[in-house]
Motif scaffolding. Structure first.
Motif, PDB file in Angstrom:
ATOM      1  N   TYR A  21      15.165  44.145 -33.185  1.00 54.70           N
ATOM      2  CA  TYR A  21      14.675  43.481 -31.941  1.00 54.70           C
ATOM      3  C   TYR A  21      13.471  44.041 -31.064  1.00 54.70           C
ATOM      4  CZ  TYR A  21      14.947  40.731 -27.829  1.00 54.70           C
ATOM      5  OH  TYR A  21      14.658  39.651 -26.578  1.00 54.70           O
ATOM      6  N   ASP A  22      13.552  45.403 -30.982  1.00 51.25           N
ATOM      7  CA  ASP A  22      12.519  46.014 -30.050  1.00 51.25           C
ATOM      8  C   ASP A  22      11.048  45.610 -30.569  1.00 51.25           C
ATOM      9  OD1 ASP A  22      11.169  47.567 -28.625  1.00 51.25           O
ATOM     10  OD2 ASP A  22      11.959  49.489 -29.069  1.00 51.25           O
ATOM     11  N   PRO A  23      10.145  45.052 -29.608  1.00 53.26           N
ATOM     12  CA  PRO A  23       9.069  44.610 -29.950  1.00 53.26           C
ATOM     13  C   PRO A  23       7.916  46.014 -30.201  1.00 53.26           C
ATOM     14  CG  PRO A  23       9.803  43.069 -28.221  1.00 53.26           C
ATOM     15  CD  PRO A  23      10.699  44.226 -28.432  1.00 53.26           C
ATOM     16  N   ALA A  24       8.376  46.893 -29.361  1.00 49.62           N
ATOM     17  CA  ALA A  24       7.619  48.290 -29.480  1.00 49.62           C
ATOM     18  C   ALA A  24       7.576  48.872 -30.745  1.00 49.62           C
ATOM     19  CB  ALA A  24       8.048  49.062 -28.500  1.00 49.62           C
ATOM     20  N   ARG A  25       8.777  48.708 -31.586  1.00 47.38           N
ATOM     21  CA  ARG A  25       8.682  49.186 -32.870  1.00 47.38           C
ATOM     22  C   ARG A  25       7.790  48.329 -33.949  1.00 47.38           C
ATOM     23  NH1 ARG A  25      14.308  51.664 -35.059  1.00 47.38           N
ATOM     24  NH2 ARG A  25      14.815  52.512 -33.109  1.00 47.38           N
ATOM     25  N   TYR A  26       7.274  47.070 -33.595  1.00 45.83           N
ATOM     26  CA  TYR A  26       6.386  46.622 -34.454  1.00 45.83           C
ATOM     27  C   TYR A  26       4.994  46.891 -34.360  1.00 45.83           C
ATOM     28  CZ  TYR A  26      10.649  43.951 -35.632  1.00 45.83           C
ATOM     29  OH  TYR A  26      11.789  43.435 -36.187  1.00 45.83           O
ATOM     30  N   ALA A  27       4.778  47.552 -32.916  1.00 46.24           N
ATOM     31  CA  ALA A  27       3.419  48.153 -32.735  1.00 46.24           C
ATOM     32  C   ALA A  27       3.036  49.453 -33.229  1.00 46.24           C
ATOM     33  CB  ALA A  27       3.267  47.958 -31.286  1.00 46.24           C
ATOM     34  N   ALA A  28       4.345  50.242 -33.383  1.00 48.32           N
ATOM     35  CA  ALA A  28       3.835  51.738 -33.440  1.00 48.32           C
ATOM     36  C   ALA A  28       4.403  52.131 -35.051  1.00 48.32           C
ATOM     37  CB  ALA A  28       4.714  52.240 -32.606  1.00 48.32           C
ATOM     38  N   ARG A  29       5.032  51.276 -35.850  1.00 48.35           N
ATOM     39  CA  ARG A  29       5.558  51.722 -36.985  1.00 48.35           C
ATOM     40  C   ARG A  29       5.884  50.547 -38.049  1.00 48.35           C
ATOM     41  NH1 ARG A  29      11.546  53.871 -35.518  1.00 48.35           N
ATOM     42  NH2 ARG A  29      11.827  53.928 -37.684  1.00 48.35           N
ATOM     43  N   SER A  30       6.358  50.907 -39.256  1.00 51.69           N
ATOM     44  CA  SER A  30       6.633  49.872 -40.096  1.00 51.69           C
ATOM     45  C   SER A  30       8.257  49.572 -40.205  1.00 51.69           C
ATOM     46  CB  SER A  30       6.218  50.432 -41.654  1.00 51.69           C
ATOM     47  OG  SER A  30       6.936  49.585 -42.670  1.00 51.69           O
ATOM     48  N   GLN A  31       8.569  48.570 -40.313  1.00 52.05           N
ATOM     49  CA  GLN A  31      10.171  48.213 -40.187  1.00 52.05           C
ATOM     50  C   GLN A  31      10.523  47.887 -41.811  1.00 52.05           C
ATOM     51  OE1 GLN A  31      11.970  48.579 -37.916  1.00 52.05           O
ATOM     52  NE2 GLN A  31      11.821  46.831 -36.494  1.00 52.05           N
ATOM     53  N   VAL A 180       3.086  33.994 -27.065  1.00 53.62           N
ATOM     54  CA  VAL A 180       4.020  34.722 -28.158  1.00 53.62           C
ATOM     55  C   VAL A 180       4.183  36.323 -28.033  1.00 53.62           C
ATOM     56  CG1 VAL A 180       3.577  32.812 -29.642  1.00 53.62           C
ATOM     57  CG2 VAL A 180       2.237  34.989 -29.822  1.00 53.62           C
ATOM     58  N   ALA A 181       3.105  37.012 -27.224  1.00 52.34           N
ATOM     59  CA  ALA A 181       3.513  38.423 -27.206  1.00 52.34           C
ATOM     60  C   ALA A 181       3.246  38.838 -25.563  1.00 52.34           C
ATOM     61  CB  ALA A 181       2.398  39.092 -28.442  1.00 52.34           C
ATOM     62  N   PRO A 182       4.036  38.467 -24.869  1.00 55.94           N
ATOM     63  CA  PRO A 182       3.502  38.689 -23.427  1.00 55.94           C
ATOM     64  C   PRO A 182       3.495  40.377 -23.241  1.00 55.94           C
ATOM     65  CG  PRO A 182       5.461  37.678 -23.383  1.00 55.94           C
ATOM     66  CD  PRO A 182       5.145  37.566 -25.077  1.00 55.94           C
ATOM     67  N   GLU A 183       4.336  41.042 -23.973  1.00 57.42           N
ATOM     68  CA  GLU A 183       4.530  42.539 -23.681  1.00 57.42           C
ATOM     69  C   GLU A 183       3.356  43.201 -24.211  1.00 57.42           C
ATOM     70  OE1 GLU A 183       6.443  40.610 -25.829  1.00 57.42           O
ATOM     71  OE2 GLU A 183       8.551  40.554 -24.896  1.00 57.42           O
ATOM     72  N   ASP A 184       2.483  42.699 -25.166  1.00 56.00           N
ATOM     73  CA  ASP A 184       1.325  43.659 -25.855  1.00 56.00           C
ATOM     74  C   ASP A 184       0.215  43.831 -24.637  1.00 56.00           C
ATOM     75  OD1 ASP A 184       0.293  44.324 -28.632  1.00 56.00           O
ATOM     76  OD2 ASP A 184      -1.390  43.708 -27.259  1.00 56.00           O
ATOM     77  N   PRO A 185      -0.218  45.034 -24.726  1.00 58.35           N
ATOM     78  CA  PRO A 185      -1.324  45.369 -23.672  1.00 58.35           C
ATOM     79  C   PRO A 185      -2.504  44.627 -23.634  1.00 58.35           C
ATOM     80  CG  PRO A 185      -0.300  47.230 -24.598  1.00 58.35           C
ATOM     81  CD  PRO A 185       0.189  46.236 -25.341  1.00 58.35           C
ATOM     82  N   GLN A 186      -2.922  44.252 -25.103  1.00 56.36           N
ATOM     83  CA  GLN A 186      -4.108  43.586 -25.554  1.00 56.36           C
ATOM     84  C   GLN A 186      -3.993  42.235 -24.538  1.00 56.36           C
ATOM     85  OE1 GLN A 186      -6.574  44.635 -27.041  1.00 56.36           O
ATOM     86  NE2 GLN A 186      -8.071  42.670 -27.275  1.00 56.36           N
ATOM     87  N   TYR A 187      -2.913  41.499 -24.439  1.00 49.75           N
ATOM     88  CA  TYR A 187      -3.090  40.173 -23.854  1.00 49.75           C
ATOM     89  C   TYR A 187      -2.229  40.057 -22.404  1.00 49.75           C
ATOM     90  CZ  TYR A 187      -4.223  39.242 -28.664  1.00 49.75           C
ATOM     91  OH  TYR A 187      -4.698  38.983 -29.658  1.00 49.75           O
ATOM     92  N   LEU A 394       0.473  44.483 -32.987  1.00 43.52           N
ATOM     93  CA  LEU A 394       0.622  43.696 -31.874  1.00 43.52           C
ATOM     94  C   LEU A 394       2.245  44.226 -31.605  1.00 43.52           C
ATOM     95  CD1 LEU A 394      -0.063  41.032 -30.382  1.00 43.52           C
ATOM     96  CD2 LEU A 394       1.451  39.791 -32.065  1.00 43.52           C
ATOM     97  N   THR A 395       2.628  44.078 -30.324  1.00 46.20           N
ATOM     98  CA  THR A 395       3.826  44.289 -29.718  1.00 46.20           C
ATOM     99  C   THR A 395       4.750  43.206 -29.634  1.00 46.20           C
ATOM    100  OG1 THR A 395       2.910  46.107 -28.259  1.00 46.20           O
ATOM    101  CG2 THR A 395       5.272  45.373 -27.796  1.00 46.20           C
TER     102      THR A 395
END
Length: 421
Positions: A21-31, A180-187, A394-395
Protein backbone atom coordinates in the motif's frame (compact mmCIF):
# COMPACT_ATOMS: atom_id res chain seq x y z
CA UNK A 1 9.13 2.40 -9.20
CA UNK A 2 12.58 0.94 -9.76
CA UNK A 3 12.36 -1.84 -12.31
CA UNK A 4 15.05 -4.14 -10.93
CA UNK A 5 14.18 -7.78 -10.40
CA UNK A 6 14.16 -9.48 -7.01
CA UNK A 7 17.45 -9.94 -5.20
CA UNK A 8 18.13 -13.09 -3.16
CA UNK A 9 18.02 -11.20 0.14
CA UNK A 10 14.60 -9.73 -0.72
CA UNK A 11 13.18 -13.20 -1.19
CA UNK A 12 14.34 -14.09 2.32
CA UNK A 13 12.65 -11.10 4.01
CA UNK A 14 9.74 -11.93 6.31
CA UNK A 15 6.49 -11.77 4.39
CA UNK A 16 5.07 -9.67 7.23
CA UNK A 17 7.36 -6.81 6.20
CA UNK A 18 5.80 -6.60 2.73
CA UNK A 19 3.71 -3.47 2.27
CA UNK A 20 1.97 -3.07 -1.08
CA UNK A 21 0.00 0.00 0.00
CA UNK A 22 2.60 2.58 1.06
CA UNK A 23 3.00 4.98 -1.91
CA UNK A 24 6.47 6.03 -0.71
CA UNK A 25 7.83 2.53 -1.32
CA UNK A 26 7.12 2.90 -5.01
CA UNK A 27 9.21 6.07 -5.20
CA UNK A 28 12.23 4.69 -3.37
CA UNK A 29 12.55 1.03 -4.29
CA UNK A 30 11.42 -1.89 -6.41
CA UNK A 31 8.39 -3.91 -5.36
CA UNK A 32 9.29 -6.77 -7.68
CA UNK A 33 10.96 -8.72 -4.87
CA UNK A 34 7.78 -8.55 -2.81
CA UNK A 35 5.59 -9.56 -5.73
CA UNK A 36 7.90 -12.46 -6.61
CA UNK A 37 7.76 -13.68 -3.00
CA UNK A 38 3.97 -13.47 -2.93
CA UNK A 39 3.56 -15.24 -6.27
CA UNK A 40 5.77 -18.03 -5.01
CA UNK A 41 4.52 -18.43 -1.43
CA UNK A 42 1.31 -16.45 -0.86
CA UNK A 43 -0.65 -16.04 -4.12
CA UNK A 44 -3.52 -14.47 -2.18
CA UNK A 45 -2.43 -12.29 0.68
CA UNK A 46 -4.32 -10.00 3.11
CA UNK A 47 -3.25 -6.51 4.14
CA UNK A 48 -4.93 -3.45 5.62
CA UNK A 49 -4.88 0.15 4.44
CA UNK A 50 -3.76 2.80 6.97
CA UNK A 51 -7.49 3.28 7.70
CA UNK A 52 -7.85 -0.37 8.66
CA UNK A 53 -9.66 -1.53 5.53
CA UNK A 54 -8.70 -5.07 4.56
CA UNK A 55 -7.84 -5.93 0.98
CA UNK A 56 -6.61 -9.17 -0.58
CA UNK A 57 -3.74 -9.08 -3.07
CA UNK A 58 -3.53 -11.49 -5.99
CA UNK A 59 -0.19 -11.51 -7.78
CA UNK A 60 -0.05 -14.51 -10.15
CA UNK A 61 -0.94 -13.93 -13.79
CA UNK A 62 -3.69 -16.55 -13.90
CA UNK A 63 -5.40 -15.16 -10.78
CA UNK A 64 -5.11 -11.52 -11.87
CA UNK A 65 -6.54 -12.44 -15.27
CA UNK A 66 -9.39 -14.40 -13.69
CA UNK A 67 -10.38 -11.49 -11.45
CA UNK A 68 -10.33 -8.97 -14.30
CA UNK A 69 -12.29 -11.24 -16.66
CA UNK A 70 -15.06 -12.01 -14.16
CA UNK A 71 -17.11 -8.81 -13.88
CA UNK A 72 -20.09 -10.79 -12.56
CA UNK A 73 -18.40 -11.76 -9.31
CA UNK A 74 -15.91 -8.87 -9.11
CA UNK A 75 -17.50 -5.43 -9.18
CA UNK A 76 -15.87 -2.15 -10.22
CA UNK A 77 -18.55 0.13 -8.78
CA UNK A 78 -17.11 0.38 -5.27
CA UNK A 79 -13.80 1.73 -6.57
CA UNK A 80 -10.89 0.59 -8.72
CA UNK A 81 -7.84 1.91 -6.83
CA UNK A 82 -6.61 1.44 -3.28
CA UNK A 83 -6.58 5.19 -2.63
CA UNK A 84 -10.39 5.03 -2.42
CA UNK A 85 -10.69 1.66 -0.71
CA UNK A 86 -13.45 3.12 1.46
CA UNK A 87 -15.54 3.68 -1.67
CA UNK A 88 -15.46 6.04 -4.63
CA UNK A 89 -18.11 8.75 -4.69
CA UNK A 90 -18.27 8.38 -8.50
CA UNK A 91 -19.17 4.68 -8.23
CA UNK A 92 -21.72 3.67 -10.86
CA UNK A 93 -21.38 7.02 -12.68
CA UNK A 94 -18.21 6.74 -14.79
CA UNK A 95 -17.12 4.18 -17.37
CA UNK A 96 -14.37 2.72 -15.16
CA UNK A 97 -16.69 2.50 -12.13
CA UNK A 98 -19.70 0.86 -13.79
CA UNK A 99 -20.85 -2.74 -13.91
CA UNK A 100 -22.91 -4.31 -16.69
CA UNK A 101 -25.16 -3.50 -18.42
CA UNK A 102 -24.62 0.21 -17.81
CA UNK A 103 -20.90 -0.10 -18.50
CA UNK A 104 -21.54 -1.40 -22.02
CA UNK A 105 -23.96 1.48 -22.69
CA UNK A 106 -21.06 3.92 -22.24
CA UNK A 107 -18.20 1.77 -23.49
CA UNK A 108 -19.50 0.67 -26.88
CA UNK A 109 -20.35 4.10 -28.37
CA UNK A 110 -17.13 5.71 -27.16
CA UNK A 111 -14.94 2.76 -28.12
CA UNK A 112 -15.61 3.49 -31.80
CA UNK A 113 -13.64 6.74 -31.48
CA UNK A 114 -10.54 4.87 -30.34
CA UNK A 115 -10.79 1.76 -32.50
CA UNK A 116 -7.83 0.50 -34.52
CA UNK A 117 -9.56 1.60 -37.73
CA UNK A 118 -10.18 5.14 -36.49
CA UNK A 119 -6.66 5.40 -35.12
CA UNK A 120 -5.17 4.40 -38.48
CA UNK A 121 -7.13 7.17 -40.18
CA UNK A 122 -5.50 9.70 -37.84
CA UNK A 123 -1.95 8.40 -38.30
CA UNK A 124 -0.60 11.41 -40.24
CA UNK A 125 -2.10 13.83 -37.74
CA UNK A 126 -0.59 11.98 -34.78
CA UNK A 127 2.85 11.75 -36.40
CA UNK A 128 2.84 15.48 -37.12
CA UNK A 129 2.04 16.25 -33.48
CA UNK A 130 4.72 13.88 -32.18
CA UNK A 131 7.29 15.44 -34.50
CA UNK A 132 6.44 18.90 -33.22
CA UNK A 133 6.80 17.66 -29.65
CA UNK A 134 10.24 16.07 -30.06
CA UNK A 135 11.76 18.05 -32.96
CA UNK A 136 13.84 20.51 -30.94
CA UNK A 137 15.33 17.78 -28.76
CA UNK A 138 15.85 15.04 -31.33
CA UNK A 139 17.23 17.36 -34.03
CA UNK A 140 19.50 19.54 -31.91
CA UNK A 141 20.46 17.02 -29.24
CA UNK A 142 21.44 17.90 -25.70
CA UNK A 143 19.98 17.10 -22.30
CA UNK A 144 16.27 17.24 -21.54
CA UNK A 145 14.01 15.93 -18.78
CA UNK A 146 12.24 13.16 -20.67
CA UNK A 147 9.64 12.67 -17.92
CA UNK A 148 8.48 16.26 -18.36
CA UNK A 149 8.54 16.04 -22.15
CA UNK A 150 6.62 12.75 -22.31
CA UNK A 151 3.81 14.13 -20.15
CA UNK A 152 2.60 15.81 -23.33
CA UNK A 153 2.78 12.72 -25.56
CA UNK A 154 -0.78 11.44 -24.85
CA UNK A 155 -2.31 14.69 -26.11
CA UNK A 156 -0.74 13.95 -29.50
CA UNK A 157 -2.87 10.80 -29.68
CA UNK A 158 -6.14 11.51 -27.90
CA UNK A 159 -6.48 15.24 -27.20
CA UNK A 160 -8.69 15.92 -30.20
CA UNK A 161 -10.41 12.52 -29.96
CA UNK A 162 -11.63 13.32 -26.46
CA UNK A 163 -12.61 16.80 -27.62
CA UNK A 164 -10.12 18.76 -25.53
CA UNK A 165 -9.21 22.27 -26.67
CA UNK A 166 -5.57 22.71 -27.62
CA UNK A 167 -5.33 25.60 -25.16
CA UNK A 168 -5.24 23.14 -22.23
CA UNK A 169 -2.87 20.57 -23.75
CA UNK A 170 0.07 21.98 -21.79
CA UNK A 171 -1.63 22.24 -18.38
CA UNK A 172 -3.86 19.18 -18.27
CA UNK A 173 -1.08 16.56 -17.83
CA UNK A 174 0.18 18.13 -14.59
CA UNK A 175 -3.34 18.49 -13.20
CA UNK A 176 -4.05 14.87 -14.05
CA UNK A 177 -0.86 13.60 -12.41
CA UNK A 178 -1.58 15.67 -9.31
CA UNK A 179 -4.98 14.00 -9.23
CA UNK A 180 -3.55 10.48 -9.12
CA UNK A 181 -0.39 11.15 -7.09
CA UNK A 182 -1.09 14.04 -4.70
CA UNK A 183 1.60 12.77 -2.30
CA UNK A 184 4.38 13.22 -4.87
CA UNK A 185 6.63 16.29 -4.34
CA UNK A 186 6.74 16.96 -8.09
CA UNK A 187 3.01 17.68 -8.20
CA UNK A 188 2.23 18.68 -4.62
CA UNK A 189 0.67 22.07 -3.93
CA UNK A 190 0.39 21.94 -0.16
CA UNK A 191 -0.93 18.82 1.56
CA UNK A 192 -2.22 15.85 -0.45
CA UNK A 193 -5.78 17.00 0.27
CA UNK A 194 -5.01 20.54 -0.92
CA UNK A 195 -3.27 19.19 -4.02
CA UNK A 196 -6.27 17.04 -4.87
CA UNK A 197 -8.66 19.93 -4.32
CA UNK A 198 -6.69 22.23 -6.63
CA UNK A 199 -6.28 19.58 -9.32
CA UNK A 200 -9.98 18.71 -9.24
CA UNK A 201 -10.94 22.40 -9.31
CA UNK A 202 -8.85 23.01 -12.44
CA UNK A 203 -10.08 19.90 -14.22
CA UNK A 204 -13.73 20.43 -13.33
CA UNK A 205 -13.60 24.07 -14.45
CA UNK A 206 -12.14 23.08 -17.82
CA UNK A 207 -14.55 20.21 -18.40
CA UNK A 208 -17.58 22.24 -17.30
CA UNK A 209 -16.78 24.89 -19.88
CA UNK A 210 -16.03 22.23 -22.50
CA UNK A 211 -19.38 20.51 -21.92
CA UNK A 212 -21.25 23.79 -22.37
CA UNK A 213 -19.39 24.38 -25.64
CA UNK A 214 -20.04 20.86 -26.97
CA UNK A 215 -23.73 21.14 -26.15
CA UNK A 216 -23.89 24.00 -28.62
CA UNK A 217 -21.21 22.71 -31.03
CA UNK A 218 -21.26 18.88 -31.07
CA UNK A 219 -18.54 17.05 -33.00
CA UNK A 220 -17.27 13.52 -33.50
CA UNK A 221 -15.47 13.29 -30.16
CA UNK A 222 -15.88 11.60 -26.79
CA UNK A 223 -17.43 14.58 -25.00
CA UNK A 224 -20.09 14.98 -27.69
CA UNK A 225 -20.86 11.25 -27.66
CA UNK A 226 -21.22 11.29 -23.87
CA UNK A 227 -23.75 14.12 -24.13
CA UNK A 228 -25.93 11.92 -26.35
CA UNK A 229 -25.80 8.70 -24.32
CA UNK A 230 -28.77 7.19 -22.49
CA UNK A 231 -27.44 4.55 -20.08
CA UNK A 232 -30.32 2.97 -18.15
CA UNK A 233 -32.63 4.56 -20.73
CA UNK A 234 -32.11 8.15 -19.58
CA UNK A 235 -29.70 10.90 -20.63
CA UNK A 236 -26.64 11.44 -18.47
CA UNK A 237 -26.94 14.56 -16.37
CA UNK A 238 -24.24 17.24 -16.62
CA UNK A 239 -22.45 15.96 -13.53
CA UNK A 240 -22.19 12.42 -14.92
CA UNK A 241 -20.89 13.72 -18.24
CA UNK A 242 -18.31 15.80 -16.38
CA UNK A 243 -17.18 12.79 -14.32
CA UNK A 244 -16.77 10.71 -17.48
CA UNK A 245 -14.78 13.46 -19.21
CA UNK A 246 -12.52 13.42 -16.16
CA UNK A 247 -12.22 9.63 -16.32
CA UNK A 248 -11.31 9.52 -20.02
CA UNK A 249 -8.73 12.27 -19.70
CA UNK A 250 -7.13 10.82 -16.56
CA UNK A 251 -6.95 7.34 -18.05
CA UNK A 252 -5.20 8.59 -21.16
CA UNK A 253 -2.83 11.16 -19.72
CA UNK A 254 -1.52 9.35 -16.66
CA UNK A 255 -0.53 6.07 -18.31
CA UNK A 256 0.86 6.46 -21.84
CA UNK A 257 3.32 9.15 -20.75
CA UNK A 258 4.77 6.84 -18.11
CA UNK A 259 5.17 3.96 -20.56
CA UNK A 260 7.11 6.30 -22.87
CA UNK A 261 9.44 7.41 -20.07
CA UNK A 262 10.07 3.84 -18.93
CA UNK A 263 10.69 2.80 -22.54
CA UNK A 264 13.35 5.47 -23.05
CA UNK A 265 14.95 4.64 -19.68
CA UNK A 266 15.04 0.91 -20.54
CA UNK A 267 16.68 1.58 -23.91
CA UNK A 268 19.18 4.01 -22.36
CA UNK A 269 20.16 1.42 -19.75
CA UNK A 270 20.28 -1.40 -22.31
CA UNK A 271 22.07 0.07 -25.36
CA UNK A 272 22.19 -3.35 -27.00
CA UNK A 273 18.37 -3.34 -27.16
CA UNK A 274 18.47 0.15 -28.70
CA UNK A 275 20.99 -0.90 -31.35
CA UNK A 276 18.89 -3.99 -32.10
CA UNK A 277 15.90 -1.73 -32.75
CA UNK A 278 17.94 0.62 -34.93
CA UNK A 279 19.17 -2.24 -37.05
CA UNK A 280 15.76 -3.95 -37.21
CA UNK A 281 13.02 -1.27 -37.30
CA UNK A 282 10.46 -3.96 -38.03
CA UNK A 283 10.62 -4.80 -34.33
CA UNK A 284 8.88 -1.54 -33.39
CA UNK A 285 5.40 -3.10 -32.85
CA UNK A 286 6.89 -5.84 -30.64
CA UNK A 287 8.96 -3.26 -28.75
CA UNK A 288 5.82 -1.22 -28.07
CA UNK A 289 4.13 -4.28 -26.55
CA UNK A 290 7.24 -4.97 -24.49
CA UNK A 291 7.28 -1.39 -23.24
CA UNK A 292 3.70 -1.83 -22.08
CA UNK A 293 4.55 -5.07 -20.26
CA UNK A 294 7.73 -3.57 -18.86
CA UNK A 295 6.13 -0.41 -17.51
CA UNK A 296 2.69 -1.86 -16.58
CA UNK A 297 1.64 1.75 -15.89
CA UNK A 298 -1.24 0.85 -13.56
CA UNK A 299 0.26 -1.26 -10.80
CA UNK A 300 -3.08 -2.57 -9.57
CA UNK A 301 -6.82 -2.61 -10.23
CA UNK A 302 -9.23 -2.98 -7.34
CA UNK A 303 -12.45 -5.00 -7.33
CA UNK A 304 -15.07 -5.92 -4.70
CA UNK A 305 -16.64 -9.38 -4.55
CA UNK A 306 -20.36 -9.58 -5.31
CA UNK A 307 -20.67 -13.15 -4.03
CA UNK A 308 -18.54 -15.77 -2.26
CA UNK A 309 -15.59 -16.70 -4.48
CA UNK A 310 -12.50 -18.88 -4.24
CA UNK A 311 -9.08 -17.58 -5.33
CA UNK A 312 -5.91 -19.66 -5.08
CA UNK A 313 -7.59 -22.03 -2.64
CA UNK A 314 -8.91 -19.29 -0.34
CA UNK A 315 -12.63 -18.57 0.05
CA UNK A 316 -13.64 -14.91 0.16
CA UNK A 317 -17.11 -13.78 1.18
CA UNK A 318 -19.15 -11.15 -0.62
CA UNK A 319 -18.00 -7.58 0.02
CA UNK A 320 -14.25 -8.29 0.15
CA UNK A 321 -11.78 -6.04 -1.68
CA UNK A 322 -9.35 -7.68 -4.09
CA UNK A 323 -6.33 -5.87 -5.52
CA UNK A 324 -5.24 -7.47 -8.80
CA UNK A 325 -1.55 -6.56 -9.17
CA UNK A 326 -1.10 -6.17 -12.92
CA UNK A 327 2.55 -5.19 -12.52
CA UNK A 328 3.21 -8.49 -10.76
CA UNK A 329 1.30 -10.54 -13.33
CA UNK A 330 3.42 -9.00 -16.09
CA UNK A 331 6.56 -10.40 -14.42
CA UNK A 332 5.18 -13.89 -13.77
CA UNK A 333 7.82 -16.36 -14.99
CA UNK A 334 5.10 -18.97 -15.51
CA UNK A 335 4.00 -16.82 -18.47
CA UNK A 336 7.01 -14.72 -19.49
CA UNK A 337 10.48 -16.15 -20.09
CA UNK A 338 13.20 -14.06 -18.43
CA UNK A 339 10.59 -11.55 -17.23
CA UNK A 340 13.07 -9.06 -15.72
CA UNK A 341 14.76 -8.45 -19.09
CA UNK A 342 13.48 -5.84 -21.55
CA UNK A 343 13.29 -7.77 -24.82
CA UNK A 344 12.18 -5.63 -27.80
CA UNK A 345 11.47 -8.75 -29.84
CA UNK A 346 9.46 -10.63 -27.19
CA UNK A 347 6.87 -12.90 -28.77
CA UNK A 348 4.35 -13.93 -27.59
CA UNK A 349 3.65 -11.13 -25.14
CA UNK A 350 0.21 -11.49 -23.51
CA UNK A 351 0.74 -8.58 -21.10
CA UNK A 352 -2.09 -7.14 -19.02
CA UNK A 353 -1.04 -3.49 -19.23
CA UNK A 354 -4.43 -2.54 -20.69
CA UNK A 355 -6.30 -4.77 -18.27
CA UNK A 356 -8.47 -7.62 -19.52
CA UNK A 357 -12.08 -8.48 -20.15
CA UNK A 358 -15.04 -6.07 -20.19
CA UNK A 359 -13.00 -3.24 -18.64
CA UNK A 360 -9.98 -3.58 -20.93
CA UNK A 361 -8.76 -0.06 -21.65
CA UNK A 362 -10.43 1.32 -24.80
CA UNK A 363 -7.50 3.72 -25.18
CA UNK A 364 -5.19 0.86 -26.13
CA UNK A 365 -5.03 1.49 -29.91
CA UNK A 366 -4.12 5.22 -29.69
CA UNK A 367 -1.55 4.44 -26.98
CA UNK A 368 0.05 1.74 -29.13
CA UNK A 369 0.06 4.06 -32.12
CA UNK A 370 1.68 7.05 -30.42
CA UNK A 371 4.32 4.88 -28.72
CA UNK A 372 5.14 3.32 -32.10
CA UNK A 373 5.44 6.73 -33.74
CA UNK A 374 7.71 7.91 -30.91
CA UNK A 375 9.98 4.89 -31.40
CA UNK A 376 10.08 5.38 -35.17
CA UNK A 377 11.03 9.03 -34.75
CA UNK A 378 13.76 8.03 -32.30
CA UNK A 379 15.17 5.47 -34.73
CA UNK A 380 15.15 7.98 -37.59
CA UNK A 381 16.67 10.88 -35.67
CA UNK A 382 18.85 9.56 -32.84
CA UNK A 383 22.10 7.65 -32.86
CA UNK A 384 22.35 7.16 -29.11
CA UNK A 385 21.24 8.60 -25.77
CA UNK A 386 22.29 8.28 -22.14
CA UNK A 387 20.83 8.94 -18.71
CA UNK A 388 22.39 12.24 -17.64
CA UNK A 389 21.42 12.50 -13.98
CA UNK A 390 19.38 11.04 -11.11
CA UNK A 391 16.09 9.37 -12.01
CA UNK A 392 13.14 10.13 -9.72
CA UNK A 393 10.14 7.84 -9.45
CA UNK A 394 6.52 8.69 -8.68
CA UNK A 395 5.12 8.40 -5.17
CA UNK A 396 2.10 6.27 -5.99
CA UNK A 397 0.96 2.69 -5.46
CA UNK A 398 -1.33 3.03 -8.49
CA UNK A 399 0.62 4.66 -11.36
CA UNK A 400 4.12 3.35 -12.11
CA UNK A 401 5.60 6.70 -13.03
CA UNK A 402 8.81 8.66 -13.42
CA UNK A 403 8.89 12.32 -12.40
CA UNK A 404 12.42 13.20 -13.52
CA UNK A 405 14.54 11.52 -16.19
CA UNK A 406 17.38 13.66 -17.56
CA UNK A 407 18.62 12.18 -20.84
CA UNK A 408 21.39 13.36 -23.14
CA UNK A 409 20.40 12.80 -26.79
CA UNK A 410 22.81 12.58 -29.72
CA UNK A 411 21.05 13.05 -33.06
CA UNK A 412 22.00 11.10 -36.16
CA UNK A 413 23.03 14.36 -37.87
CA UNK A 414 25.68 14.99 -35.20
CA UNK A 415 27.14 11.52 -35.66
CA UNK A 416 27.22 12.00 -39.43
CA UNK A 417 28.91 15.38 -39.07
CA UNK A 418 31.55 13.87 -36.78
CA UNK A 419 32.26 11.13 -39.33
CA UNK A 420 32.61 13.64 -42.19
CA UNK A 421 34.91 15.83 -40.14
Amino acid sequence: MLMTGPAADELADPVGEIDLYDPARYAARSQHGAWHRLRRDHPIWPQETPDGIRFWSVTRYRDVAAVLMDDKNFSSEHGTILAVAAGDSAGGKTINLMDQPKHADVRLPTMRLMSTHTVRNRADQVRARVRRLVADVFDAGGTVDVAELMLHLPMCAVGETIGLPESIFDDLPRWAMAGVAPEDPQYAEGSPAETLRKAHHNLIAVFSELIRYKQAHPADDVVSVLLGLRPDGRPMDAHEVLLNCYSFAMGSVTTTAQVASHLILALAEQPEAWQRLRSTPGLVPAAVEESLRWASPTNHLLRRTNAPVEIAGTRLEAGELVAAWVASADRDDAIFADPYTFDPGRNPNPHLAFGLGPHRCIGGPPAQQVLGVLLEEMIDRLSEFHVAGPVTHLTSNFINGITSLPVDFQPVSARRAAVIT
